[in-house]
Write a protein that holds these residues in place. Structure first.
Motif, PDB file in Angstrom:
ATOM      1  N   ARG A  93      33.363  38.590  25.933  1.00 43.98           N
ATOM      2  CA  ARG A  93      33.012  38.600  24.511  1.00 43.98           C
ATOM      3  C   ARG A  93      34.214  38.412  23.588  1.00 43.98           C
ATOM      4  O   ARG A  93      34.064  37.936  22.460  1.00 43.98           O
ATOM      5  CB  ARG A  93      32.286  39.900  24.179  1.00 43.98           C
ATOM      6  N   ASP A  94      35.377  38.822  24.025  1.00 46.12           N
ATOM      7  CA  ASP A  94      36.578  38.623  23.215  1.00 46.12           C
ATOM      8  C   ASP A  94      36.830  37.118  23.098  1.00 46.12           C
ATOM      9  O   ASP A  94      36.951  36.404  24.107  1.00 46.12           O
ATOM     10  CB  ASP A  94      37.763  39.325  23.882  1.00 46.12           C
ATOM     11  N   GLU A  95      36.916  36.602  21.858  1.00 48.86           N
ATOM     12  CA  GLU A  95      37.107  35.160  21.675  1.00 48.86           C
ATOM     13  C   GLU A  95      38.395  34.674  22.324  1.00 48.86           C
ATOM     14  O   GLU A  95      38.521  33.495  22.677  1.00 48.86           O
ATOM     15  CB  GLU A  95      37.121  34.829  20.178  1.00 48.86           C
ATOM     16  N   ASP A  96      39.362  35.575  22.488  1.00 50.37           N
ATOM     17  CA  ASP A  96      40.662  35.211  23.067  1.00 50.37           C
ATOM     18  C   ASP A  96      40.768  35.667  24.528  1.00 50.37           C
ATOM     19  O   ASP A  96      41.862  35.798  25.057  1.00 50.37           O
ATOM     20  CB  ASP A  96      41.773  35.875  22.234  1.00 50.37           C
ATOM     21  N   HIS A  97      39.598  35.872  25.179  1.00 50.47           N
ATOM     22  CA  HIS A  97      39.638  36.486  26.518  1.00 50.47           C
ATOM     23  C   HIS A  97      40.300  35.581  27.555  1.00 50.47           C
ATOM     24  O   HIS A  97      40.949  36.056  28.489  1.00 50.47           O
ATOM     25  CB  HIS A  97      38.236  36.887  26.979  1.00 50.47           C
ATOM     26  N   VAL A  98      40.197  34.236  27.406  1.00 52.64           N
ATOM     27  CA  VAL A  98      40.800  33.328  28.392  1.00 52.64           C
ATOM     28  C   VAL A  98      42.316  33.494  28.398  1.00 52.64           C
ATOM     29  O   VAL A  98      42.952  33.644  29.457  1.00 52.64           O
ATOM     30  CB  VAL A  98      40.388  31.869  28.101  1.00 52.64           C
ATOM     31  N   ARG A  99      42.914  33.440  27.207  1.00 54.13           N
ATOM     32  CA  ARG A  99      44.373  33.603  27.137  1.00 54.13           C
ATOM     33  C   ARG A  99      44.805  34.967  27.649  1.00 54.13           C
ATOM     34  O   ARG A  99      45.781  35.098  28.391  1.00 54.13           O
ATOM     35  CB  ARG A  99      44.852  33.414  25.680  1.00 54.13           C
ATOM     36  N   ARG A 100      44.066  36.013  27.274  1.00 53.77           N
ATOM     37  CA  ARG A 100      44.441  37.361  27.692  1.00 53.77           C
ATOM     38  C   ARG A 100      44.378  37.508  29.218  1.00 53.77           C
ATOM     39  O   ARG A 100      45.220  38.167  29.828  1.00 53.77           O
ATOM     40  CB  ARG A 100      43.514  38.386  27.026  1.00 53.77           C
ATOM     41  N   ILE A 101      43.363  36.892  29.820  1.00 55.21           N
ATOM     42  CA  ILE A 101      43.249  36.977  31.288  1.00 55.21           C
ATOM     43  C   ILE A 101      44.441  36.279  31.937  1.00 55.21           C
ATOM     44  O   ILE A 101      45.094  36.821  32.853  1.00 55.21           O
ATOM     45  CB  ILE A 101      41.929  36.346  31.767  1.00 55.21           C
ATOM     46  N   GLU A 102      44.767  35.068  31.460  1.00 60.17           N
ATOM     47  CA  GLU A 102      45.856  34.309  32.087  1.00 60.17           C
ATOM     48  C   GLU A 102      47.201  34.986  31.856  1.00 60.17           C
ATOM     49  O   GLU A 102      48.068  34.980  32.756  1.00 60.17           O
ATOM     50  CB  GLU A 102      45.843  32.880  31.549  1.00 60.17           C
ATOM     51  N   ASP A 103      47.391  35.572  30.678  1.00 61.96           N
ATOM     52  CA  ASP A 103      48.635  36.304  30.423  1.00 61.96           C
ATOM     53  C   ASP A 103      48.770  37.481  31.387  1.00 61.96           C
ATOM     54  O   ASP A 103      49.855  37.744  31.933  1.00 61.96           O
ATOM     55  CB  ASP A 103      48.673  36.816  28.984  1.00 61.96           C
ATOM     56  N   ASP A 107      49.361  49.065  46.225  1.00 64.97           N
ATOM     57  CA  ASP A 107      50.106  49.852  45.237  1.00 64.97           C
ATOM     58  C   ASP A 107      50.576  48.981  44.080  1.00 64.97           C
ATOM     59  O   ASP A 107      50.488  49.373  42.906  1.00 64.97           O
ATOM     60  CB  ASP A 107      51.317  50.531  45.895  1.00 64.97           C
ATOM     61  N   VAL A 108      51.081  47.770  44.404  1.00 63.17           N
ATOM     62  CA  VAL A 108      51.539  46.852  43.352  1.00 63.17           C
ATOM     63  C   VAL A 108      50.364  46.444  42.466  1.00 63.17           C
ATOM     64  O   VAL A 108      50.458  46.424  41.235  1.00 63.17           O
ATOM     65  CB  VAL A 108      52.218  45.614  43.980  1.00 63.17           C
ATOM     66  N   PHE A 109      49.233  46.105  43.116  1.00 59.90           N
ATOM     67  CA  PHE A 109      48.060  45.678  42.366  1.00 59.90           C
ATOM     68  C   PHE A 109      47.560  46.794  41.449  1.00 59.90           C
ATOM     69  O   PHE A 109      47.257  46.557  40.271  1.00 59.90           O
ATOM     70  CB  PHE A 109      46.942  45.271  43.340  1.00 59.90           C
ATOM     71  N   ARG A 110      47.511  48.014  41.961  1.00 65.75           N
ATOM     72  CA  ARG A 110      47.005  49.130  41.168  1.00 65.75           C
ATOM     73  C   ARG A 110      47.911  49.412  39.968  1.00 65.75           C
ATOM     74  O   ARG A 110      47.434  49.634  38.844  1.00 65.75           O
ATOM     75  CB  ARG A 110      46.886  50.373  42.057  1.00 65.75           C
ATOM     76  N   GLU A 111      49.230  49.386  40.185  1.00 64.34           N
ATOM     77  CA  GLU A 111      50.168  49.640  39.082  1.00 64.34           C
ATOM     78  C   GLU A 111      50.081  48.540  38.030  1.00 64.34           C
ATOM     79  O   GLU A 111      50.143  48.797  36.821  1.00 64.34           O
ATOM     80  CB  GLU A 111      51.589  49.749  39.632  1.00 64.34           C
ATOM     81  N   TRP A 112      49.938  47.301  38.531  1.00 63.25           N
ATOM     82  CA  TRP A 112      49.795  46.186  37.573  1.00 63.25           C
ATOM     83  C   TRP A 112      48.536  46.360  36.728  1.00 63.25           C
ATOM     84  O   TRP A 112      48.575  46.255  35.502  1.00 63.25           O
ATOM     85  CB  TRP A 112      49.727  44.865  38.342  1.00 63.25           C
ATOM     86  N   TYR A 113      47.404  46.675  37.362  1.00 62.23           N
ATOM     87  CA  TYR A 113      46.138  46.812  36.640  1.00 62.23           C
ATOM     88  C   TYR A 113      46.211  47.960  35.640  1.00 62.23           C
ATOM     89  O   TYR A 113      45.734  47.847  34.501  1.00 62.23           O
ATOM     90  CB  TYR A 113      44.998  47.043  37.644  1.00 62.23           C
ATOM     91  N   ALA A 114      46.860  49.050  36.037  1.00 60.91           N
ATOM     92  CA  ALA A 114      46.985  50.199  35.138  1.00 60.91           C
ATOM     93  C   ALA A 114      47.820  49.855  33.907  1.00 60.91           C
ATOM     94  O   ALA A 114      47.609  50.417  32.825  1.00 60.91           O
ATOM     95  CB  ALA A 114      47.601  51.380  35.880  1.00 60.91           C
ATOM     96  N   SER A 115      48.738  48.919  34.057  1.00 58.93           N
ATOM     97  CA  SER A 115      49.619  48.567  32.935  1.00 58.93           C
ATOM     98  C   SER A 115      48.989  47.548  31.991  1.00 58.93           C
ATOM     99  O   SER A 115      49.481  47.345  30.884  1.00 58.93           O
ATOM    100  CB  SER A 115      50.936  47.999  33.476  1.00 58.93           C
ATOM    101  N   GLU A 116      47.918  46.881  32.443  1.00 60.61           N
ATOM    102  CA  GLU A 116      47.269  45.854  31.620  1.00 60.61           C
ATOM    103  C   GLU A 116      46.129  46.504  30.822  1.00 60.61           C
ATOM    104  O   GLU A 116      44.971  46.514  31.246  1.00 60.61           O
ATOM    105  CB  GLU A 116      46.754  44.708  32.495  1.00 60.61           C
ATOM    106  N   GLN A 117      46.434  47.038  29.660  1.00 53.48           N
ATOM    107  CA  GLN A 117      45.493  47.842  28.901  1.00 53.48           C
ATOM    108  C   GLN A 117      44.245  47.062  28.527  1.00 53.48           C
ATOM    109  O   GLN A 117      43.118  47.531  28.700  1.00 53.48           O
ATOM    110  CB  GLN A 117      46.169  48.383  27.641  1.00 53.48           C
ATOM    111  N   TRP A 118      44.420  45.840  27.990  1.00 52.60           N
ATOM    112  CA  TRP A 118      43.250  45.055  27.571  1.00 52.60           C
ATOM    113  C   TRP A 118      42.376  44.728  28.772  1.00 52.60           C
ATOM    114  O   TRP A 118      41.144  44.874  28.728  1.00 52.60           O
ATOM    115  CB  TRP A 118      43.691  43.762  26.884  1.00 52.60           C
ATOM    116  N   LEU A 119      42.992  44.289  29.851  1.00 48.15           N
ATOM    117  CA  LEU A 119      42.236  43.908  31.040  1.00 48.15           C
ATOM    118  C   LEU A 119      41.481  45.112  31.604  1.00 48.15           C
ATOM    119  O   LEU A 119      40.298  45.014  31.991  1.00 48.15           O
ATOM    120  CB  LEU A 119      43.172  43.323  32.099  1.00 48.15           C
TER     121      LEU A 119
END
Length: 939
Positions: free
Chosen positions: A105-115, A165-177
């Motif tokens: 739903r976020d109009e900018d969701h494509v860019r946010r996902i790729e970032d 562990d790397v994946f979990r830490e990365w996901y935790a740091s990506e607030q919007w995602l």
């Protein structure tokens, strides 16, 4: 602004469909037009699709381009699904497939996902590579050297497996995602979490499950394991993982043939709006997802209301003529005070079944809404039928069945004290089931027939007692058989002595004895034949007097044992046939008796001729006897006494026959009484077949009505001690009427009636009356209701009301709609959340519920499929509504969520989402949503 909808619906979702851009295992040959055409050809088979690619959303972006060109209108919503692989490896040496499904739903969701993906790092030989296409190519070339870009990208994707562990830490740091996605882990043993080795990685596997929001699996065993089912309870799942983990499934399509075709036809059905909020609902209500071939069962269209509306011809703009859609399951109507909630419910019910409404309103002493002039109301069912309030009186159709529970109806029932009211309520609830009702009506008719038979047989028994007394009195007037026999022996001895004194030669004596024997045997034969003739005449008389009564008795027994009613056409035909055959048989029998009787006079004449000849030969011999006059006197006396003995014996035989008939009659009375008690016990046992809820238990117990039993005791003068007479049925405190032993006690008392142990009868009472009351119907069926082993009689009014409501919701096997106005009255929030909501959730699967409520827990925690918000615009009021009609209604699902830019002030209810209305209108609305989201330790 939105339009009213009927809320959450079951639809097919396929959240795992790869595109021609998928790097691995793609069989689409980059044919994008063919891919899009194929999905469009599927029509509305699938509502929501998860467009899946490995480590990217490149395919998803191309699908968006097609959507912008007007393609794929058959698909209601598309989610980006990023499939990645992490370590540790499975026992098959493959990485674990883990997916991120993102809210678009976020109009900018494509860019946010790729970032965000660019910040997911994998290190190789000291070099860090991000999860973007160029760096994946670089990783592939670093591993394999000078290969083509396509081969390098494929190799990079294959090798990019960050640790968990790397994946979990990365996901935790990506607030919007993190706020706009869910994590779904595969569970196959080849490339899913279940394939992780137990030795050394068990804790990692457990942590992955705890970290994930959902499981990608169509295996029913996985659904039971992660969602509860079979022998595994939800509490077991929460103990293991801290939450319920819903299982979803998809086709994992890498070719056109596989699109929307999961293995074993394990389709994924989700009950929700086709948006990401709807998708998230299965986190909070896991029962909203089912994996199976066929769609979840729907209720019959003739038993569910599709939509309703007001038809306003008043000219005062009270109501819009827009339809208000309803869901097949739970519909809740919310709103502020005097907003039109109860009015809407009342008019729905009144349109469908005005008699039910009138009856319920009368019992609840509730208000009506019949004073609206120029207003009609329409109800459309899911089978297309339409009914209106204005149809009342002129509609030839039978009204449809509904259950209408107005405000305070439950309170009125709960406040009543006493067994009779509770019995009446439960009986009515149970009688809503047609099978139970038919059984009860048939049983009650059988009981009525038995009562009639018992009364008839008691009359017969006392008629036999009268006949017995009469015969006894007649014998007493004649004398006892033993006295007469002694007199006969005495007379015979005197006659014999007189003959010995006479001048008899030995030859005379032999001849006299021979002729006397002949005379004796012929007289005996004559008397026997005469007696036989008398008996045959008695047979004819008995048949003539009793044939009609026998015929009626046979018909009565047949009716009783067959269960046919007196008015039954079949029974009337069978009875007519039997009457004809019976009458013919009686006539044939009488003819046979008359035939035998007709031969007796001739046979008697022959015997009399023989006796005349014998008497002629005896006469000269008897003349030799001295004191001839004395001998004659003795012979006459002997004959008289023998006649008396004969009469006594005949009457004794009649007495014996009466006694046997009396015993049979008494046995039949006892047997019929036993059968009547047995039928009552069957009524009690039948109730056990209608248990539905594990916490509420309904039992039925046979009881004896003391007032009715008093009719029997009241036949006797109680100045004496009744205890010896009544025995176990009386103790020091009064009656002790135990239904379990009532038959034996009744038989024992019956054997005492008219004995020395019987108290004196009261004036105007008779033993026959007492007998009928003793074998009478003084039985009641009492219902015993327990909730979690707590007897309803001892509950507080509020809790008793809860149980009574749950009985109306659950114990009735009816499947017609139930309309309830504010069932939460008198209940605290804890009780509603912990108990009432569960009753409602179980019931809505069987029947449509339309409920007015002020309680957020009955809306949110009971997971209402459709919420209808009501409001009224009143001059100088606090209503938030602006222009338009005086009454406004707006409906949709709980997941229908959007804010109003103007805040809480709105022109129409549709200016904000249902979730926002629930939070604004209902006290505790926000807390109810938080509690639901916390229920399985979800944030």
């Amino acid at each position: 602004m939105g339009e009213s909808s009927n809320g959450s619906q079951w639809r097919r979702w396929d959240l795992h469909v790869h595109t021609p851009d998928s790097i691995l295992e793609s069989q689409y040959r980059m044919n994008w037009d063919g891919y899009i055409d194929f999905i469009e050809e599927k029509g509305e088979e699938v509502a929501v699709v998860g467009i899946t690619d490995y480590y990217s959303i490149s395919g998803y972006k191309k699908v968006l381009e097609y959507r912008q060109q007007g393609r794929l209108h058959n698909i209601k919503e598309i989610f980006p699904n990023i499939e990645l692989r992490i370590t540790p490896e499975t026992q098959k040496t493959k990485g674990i497939n883990i997916h991120l499904i993102v809210d678009p739903r976020d109009e900018d969701h494509v860019r946010r996902i790729e970032d965000a993906l660019s910040r997911l790092i994998y290190s190789y030989h000291g070099q860090k590579y991000g999860c973007v296409e160029q760096q994946l190519v670089d990783l592939g070339r670093a591993i394999r050297g000078g290969v083509s870009r396509e081969e390098a990208l494929k190799e990079g994707v294959n090798q990019f497996k960050p640790s968990y562990d790397v994946f979990r830490e990365w996901y935790a740091s990506e607030q919007w995602l993190k706020e706009n996605s869910v994590v779904v882990v595969a569970n196959a043993s080849t490339d899913g979490a279940s394939g992780i080795r137990d030795n050394g990685f068990l804790a990692t596997r457990q942590d992955i499950y705890n970290f994930s929001d959902m499981i990608f699996s169509g295996n029913p065993k996985d659904a039971e394991h992660f969602m509860g089912g079979g022998a595994r309870s939800r509490e077991d799942v929460i103990n293991d993982y801290g939450k319920i983990i819903p299982c979803i499934h998809g086709s994992d399509a890498h070719s056109l043939e596989k699109i929307f075709k999961p293995d074993l036809d394990r389709y994924c059905w989700i009950k929700a709006d086709t948006n990401f909020d709807g998708f998230r609902q299965i986190l909070y209500e896991p029962e909203r997802v089912k994996i199976q071939e066929l769609p979840p069962e729907r209720k019959p269209g003739y038993q569910t209301i599709k939509r309703v509306r007001y038809v306003d011809s008043s000219g005062k703009d009270f109501f819009s003529d827009s339809w208000i859609p309803l869901n097949e399951e739970l519909n809740t109507i919310i709103g502020g005070k005097s907003s039109g909630k109860s009015m809407l419910l009342y008019h729905i019910a009144k349109s469908v079944n005005p008699a039910e409404v009138e009856n319920s309103i009368l019992k609840a002493k509730a208000s009506t809404y019949d004073d609206l002039k120029g207003i009609d109301f329409e109800v459309e069912w899911n089978n297309g039928e339409v009914v209106k309030i204005s149809d009342v009186g002129g509609n030839e159709k039978e009204p449809k069945a509904i259950t209408f529970i107005p405000q305070l109806y439950i309170n009125q029932l709960a406040d009543k004290d006493g067994k009779e009211d509770l019995n009446e309520l439960i009986s009515k609830v149970l009688m809503q089931n047609s099978g139970y009702k038919e059984f009860v009506e048939d049983t009650e008719e059988s009981i009525r027939n038995i009562r009639s038979v018992i009364s008839e047989k008691i009359d017969n028994r006392f008629a036999l007692l009268g006949q017995h007394k009469k015969l006894k009195d007649e014998i007493a007037e004649i004398g006892s058989a033993s006295s007469v026999e002694r007199e006969i022996d005495k007379v015979k001895a005197s006659a014999e002595q007189l003959r010995k004194k006479s001048d008899f030669t030995s030859e005379d004596e032999r001849e006299f004895n021979r002729l006397s024997r002949m005379k004796f045997y012929n007289e005996k034969a004559r008397d026997k034949l005469s007696s036989f003739g008398s008996k045959l005449e008695s047979v004819l008389e008995a048949v003539a007097d009793n044939s009609e009564k026998w015929k009626q008795g046979i018909n009565s027994d047949i009716r009783l044992k067959s269960g046919f009613s007196e008015r039954s056409t079949v029974f009337s035909e069978l009875r007519s046939t039997l009457d004809n055959y019976f009458s013919g048989a009686i006539e044939s029998y009488q003819e046979k008796v008359r035939g035998r009787l007709s031969s007796i006079p001739d046979r008697l004449h022959v015997i009399e001729r023989k006796l005349s000849r014998i008497n002629g030969l005896l006469q000269p011999l008897e003349a030799k006897v001295k004191d001839k006059s004395e001998l004659d006197r003795l012979n006459k006396l002997l004959k008289s006494e023998e006649e008396k003995l004969k009469l006594i014996n005949e009457k004794q035989k009649s007495i014996n026959s009466v006694v046997e008939s009396g015993k049979r009659c008494r046995s039949e009375i006892d047997e019929n009484y036993k059968n009547m008690v047995g039928l009552y016990r069957e009524l009690c046992e039948k109730v056990a077949e209608y248990q539905i809820d594990e916490d509420i238990k309904i039992e039925a117990a046979l009881s004896i009505n003391h007032e009715k039993f008093e009719n029997f005791v009241g036949c006797f003068n109680r100045t004496g001690n009744m205890k010896p007479f009544l025995g176990d049925l009386m103790d020091e405190e009064g009656y002790n009427l135990d239904p379990s032993s009532i038959e034996n006690n009744v038989y024992r008392i019956a054997s005492k009636i008219a004995s020395e142990e019987t108290p004196q009868l009261r004036k105007h009472a008779s033993y026959q009356d007492a007998f009928k009351f003793l074998y009478g119907d003084y039985f009641d069926v009492d219902y015993i209701v327990t909730y979690k082993e707590d007897d309803i009689v001892h509950m507080s009014p509020g809790k008793r009301g809860l149980v009574l409501l749950s009985l109306m919701l659950e114990l009735s096997n009816s499947t017609h709609p139930i309309l309830i106005d504010q069932p939460e009255d008198n209940l605290d929030n804890r009780t509603i959340y912990s108990e009432l909501k569960d009753f409602v959730k179980r019931c809505k699967g069987k029947r449509q519920i339309i409920m007015v409520t002020h309680n957020a827990n009955l809306v949110v925690s009971a997971d209402a499929e459709c919420v209808i918000v009501a409001d009224q615009k009143v001059q100088n009021s606090d209503s938030l509504i602006g222009g338009g009609y005086r009454f406004d209604y707006f409906g949709g699902s709980l997941e229908l969520s959007y804010e109003n830019p103007e805040g809480e002030k709105y022109e129409r209810l549709s200016d904000m989402g249902i979730r926002q209305h629930v939070c604004h209108v209902l006290e505790g609305g926000v807390a109810a949503f938080r509690e639901r989201e916390r229920k399985y330790n979800l944030s």
